[in-house]
Structures are given as structure tokens and as C-alpha cells.
Design a protein around this motif. Sequence first.
Motif, PDB file in Angstrom:
ATOM      1  N   PHE A   1       1.947   4.801   1.264  1.00  0.00           N
ATOM      2  CA  PHE A   1       1.989   5.306   2.717  1.00  0.00           C
ATOM      3  C   PHE A   1       2.736   6.644   2.448  1.00  0.00           C
ATOM      4  O   PHE A   1       3.462   6.976   1.588  1.00  0.00           O
ATOM      5  N   GLU A   2       2.384   7.624   3.389  1.00  0.00           N
ATOM      6  CA  GLU A   2       3.020   8.821   3.462  1.00  0.00           C
ATOM      7  C   GLU A   2       2.888   9.615   2.144  1.00  0.00           C
ATOM      8  O   GLU A   2       3.744  10.247   1.525  1.00  0.00           O
TER       9      GLU A   2
ATOM     10  N   GLU B   1      -1.331   9.580  13.524  1.00  0.00           N
ATOM     11  CA  GLU B   1      -1.521  10.072  12.157  1.00  0.00           C
ATOM     12  C   GLU B   1      -1.262  11.608  12.251  1.00  0.00           C
ATOM     13  O   GLU B   1      -0.446  12.159  11.103  1.00  0.00           O
TER      14      GLU B   1
ATOM     15  N   PHE C   1       8.927  -1.124   5.138  1.00  0.00           N
ATOM     16  CA  PHE C   1       8.747  -0.115   4.447  1.00  0.00           C
ATOM     17  C   PHE C   1       9.803   0.495   3.458  1.00  0.00           C
ATOM     18  O   PHE C   1      10.939   0.135   3.585  1.00  0.00           O
TER      19      PHE C   1
ATOM     20  N   ARG D   1       4.263   0.599   1.930  1.00  0.00           N
ATOM     21  CA  ARG D   1       4.135  -0.170   3.183  1.00  0.00           C
ATOM     22  C   ARG D   1       3.961  -1.595   2.619  1.00  0.00           C
ATOM     23  O   ARG D   1       2.880  -1.864   2.098  1.00  0.00           O
TER      24      ARG D   1
ATOM     25  N   ARG E   1       5.928  -6.262   8.635  1.00  0.00           N
ATOM     26  CA  ARG E   1       5.737  -5.029   7.852  1.00  0.00           C
ATOM     27  C   ARG E   1       7.150  -4.608   7.235  1.00  0.00           C
ATOM     28  O   ARG E   1       7.952  -4.736   8.172  1.00  0.00           O
TER      29      ARG E   1
ATOM     30  N   ARG F   1       0.806  -1.158  -0.037  1.00  0.00           N
ATOM     31  CA  ARG F   1      -0.068   0.107   0.036  1.00  0.00           C
ATOM     32  C   ARG F   1       0.766   1.240   0.177  1.00  0.00           C
ATOM     33  O   ARG F   1       1.880   1.351   0.681  1.00  0.00           O
TER      34      ARG F   1
END
Length: 154
Positions: A19-20, A82, A41, A26, A39, A17
Motif C-alpha cells: 500500500f502507498e 486515491e 495497516f 494493508r 483491515r 498487499r
Amino acid sequence: MKCPKCNHKHSRVLDSRPFEDGDAIRRRRECERCGFRFRTFERKEETPLIIVKKDGTRQEFNRDKLIRGLMRACEKRPVTIEEIEKVALEVEREIRNSDLPEISSQHIGEMVLERLSDIDEVAYVRFASVYRQFENINVFLDELKEILQSKKSK
């Protein structure tokens, strides 16, 4: 990617997915040997951002260090992780877009305070007290008066 549990060299990707805001990916992985899920990154490699500290020393910008400082300021406050990560990402993005080879830590502190004032006033004051190194209660009160004035003018 090695499994953090059994150190097996092979894992399979279950899900990827953005991310940021699309600047990173991710991935959820599963070890082919033990089935442990973890996980990872992936981020693009950026040129280092150099921060000039108050004492004149230079160091590389570290988003994680900024996030830790924000988390301390927001401790026991209704601010989500978040929101904290978003502030750090916005500050880093603004620094990178400035095209300056170096940036002062004071400038970064002001950028953070600008964003924190919209999120949580208590976290703002906490961050400001460390960043601006309030020397006594009068300086602290002056900062609080400034916050109140800006709220009245809005």
C-alpha cells in the motif's frame, strides 16, 4: 491484533498487499472467535517531521490532517480519494527527501498547490483561499487571474 468487535486477541491474516507505493502493508484479517473481518495497516516508523507554523509554533507533520484539508478543498469535485492520498504521499515523500530538520507550513502549502493545480482548478482555489488567507475579493481575483495566465501559457 485485537478484534474491533469482540476484543478477542487472535485473528488470522486473510490477505496482505503493499500500500502507498510499497511504504505500507494493508492486511485483511478475520477474528478467530466471531469471524468478523477487518483491515489493519502496517507502516515503517519514521523520524518525526517538524512543521513550523506561520505563528512560529512547531508541530509534528500529520498526513491525515493534510488529507482532511485536501478532502475539504475537493469536496463535490471530481477528485478521487486515491488522487488526494497520492498528493499527500508525494508531499510527505518530498519533505522526507529534503533532509531538512524542520520545514515551514508555507512551503508545504505551496507544494500542495503545485499538485492541485494539475488536478482540479476549483480545489486549487479553495485550498489557496484557506492556506493564503485571502483578505478580500481583490486578492481572490488576482489569484484567479494568475491561474488563467498560467493556462494560456501552457
